[in-house]
Design a protein around this motif. Sequence first.
Motif, PDB file in Angstrom:
ATOM      1  N   TYR A   1       0.844  -1.198   0.000  1.00  0.00           N
ATOM      2  CA  TYR A   1       0.000   0.000   0.000  1.00  0.00           C
ATOM      3  C   TYR A   1       0.876   1.242   0.000  1.00  0.00           C
ATOM      4  CZ  TYR A   1      -3.802   3.199   1.202  1.00  0.00           C
ATOM      5  OH  TYR A   1      -4.733   4.215   1.183  1.00  0.00           O
ATOM      6  N   SER A   2       0.605   2.138  -0.933  1.00  0.00           N
ATOM      7  CA  SER A   2       1.375   3.377  -1.036  1.00  0.00           C
ATOM      8  C   SER A   2       0.698   4.491  -0.242  1.00  0.00           C
ATOM      9  CB  SER A   2       1.500   3.799  -2.506  1.00  0.00           C
ATOM     10  OG  SER A   2       2.023   5.100  -2.607  1.00  0.00           O
ATOM     11  N   SER A   3       1.494   5.202   0.534  1.00  0.00           N
ATOM     12  CA  SER A   3       0.945   6.344   1.283  1.00  0.00           C
ATOM     13  C   SER A   3       0.410   7.405   0.323  1.00  0.00           C
ATOM     14  CB  SER A   3       2.018   6.945   2.184  1.00  0.00           C
ATOM     15  OG  SER A   3       3.123   7.403   1.422  1.00  0.00           O
ATOM     16  N   ARG A   4       0.931   7.412  -0.908  1.00  0.00           N
ATOM     17  CA  ARG A   4       0.443   8.383  -1.897  1.00  0.00           C
ATOM     18  C   ARG A   4      -0.992   8.077  -2.341  1.00  0.00           C
ATOM     19  NH1 ARG A   4       4.855  11.116  -4.136  1.00  0.00           N
ATOM     20  NH2 ARG A   4       6.428  11.274  -2.495  1.00  0.00           N
ATOM     21  N   TYR A   5      -1.430   6.830  -2.121  1.00  0.00           N
ATOM     22  CA  TYR A   5      -2.804   6.501  -2.493  1.00  0.00           C
ATOM     23  C   TYR A   5      -3.799   7.231  -1.585  1.00  0.00           C
ATOM     24  CZ  TYR A   5      -6.892   3.879  -3.978  1.00  0.00           C
ATOM     25  OH  TYR A   5      -8.136   3.543  -4.472  1.00  0.00           O
TER      26      TYR A   5
END
Length: 331
Positions: free
Chosen positions: A153-157
Amino acid sequence: MIKLGVIGTNWITQQFVEAIQTLQEYELTTVYSRKIETAEEFATRNGAKNTVTDLEQFFNSDDFDTVYIASPNSLHFEQAKLAVENGKNVIIEKPAFSNQRQMAQFQEILAAHPEVKFFEAARNIHTANFHAIEKQVNEMDTISGAEFTYSKYSSRYDKVLAGEEPNVFSLKYAGGALQDLGVYTVYDAVTLFGLPDEVAYFPKLVNTGVDGKGTAVLKYVEFVVTLNFSKMSNSEMTSEIAGLKDFIEIDDAGEITEVSYHNDESKRTVIGNKNLDNPMLEEAADFAKVILAPDDVDNQKLYRYWNQLSINVNKVLYNLRQDANIVFVNE
């Protein structure tokens, strides 16, 4: 001694710099950033003497001979082109280029500058654990298929969910899951099994138009390889390369921190669990070996092999996007 300049001051550049700082072959000399404050902070933290905010001035500098490029994907081609034309070796974070046209043009530029070397920083295939996989695959009587999974999971999502469009989730910057975590899985497959005969990609698109996750299918003559990757969810699903009664188990197709072989009697043997503090150390050492001894016959063979791998991976990535009708801005 390799004198290194860097483009990009994010976490992955920091990790690469920390890797080279443990090797005697490199010295970080120059940092480029659009903002002088960012460049100076990164340079001070890592012991670089020079900071530059003008790209032309950066590449005209004699303070470095090799550049590490970790800018947004869509900027890689123009920056790499400038580097080679100014006589700099190029290390580019994966994916090196966004499409086959760029790769073909860049290969022509390289041919006109044979003194310059190009490396795509796909760290997974340079690790001791991956080499253990290669060795075991070569010893197996039959390969009947494989599945590689890499989901983080990307924090940018979070920004995407908030209605924003960060670079890694932008068509303008050639972002998306396939162009990030998916590259590692494609490298796994292409390095082990070569170019597939057919490909198909089934993405989950997000609000910005890129793929947040997806499943890719690579069809070979005797078997199928499935790739699962995501930047919008986590997974601890292992990866496997199947024989008949035997198989290879990989804890993570991107990080590859433990590899085991299960024989036809279900006996499990760990064949790869060598993990360095910095996962980029092995690729940095490999690149240095070729840069510092380019005339060595074995190094020349390695270099040609890595370059062809990069061309092949670029082709597969592009064909997967074409299959899913994902088109980047100004492509």
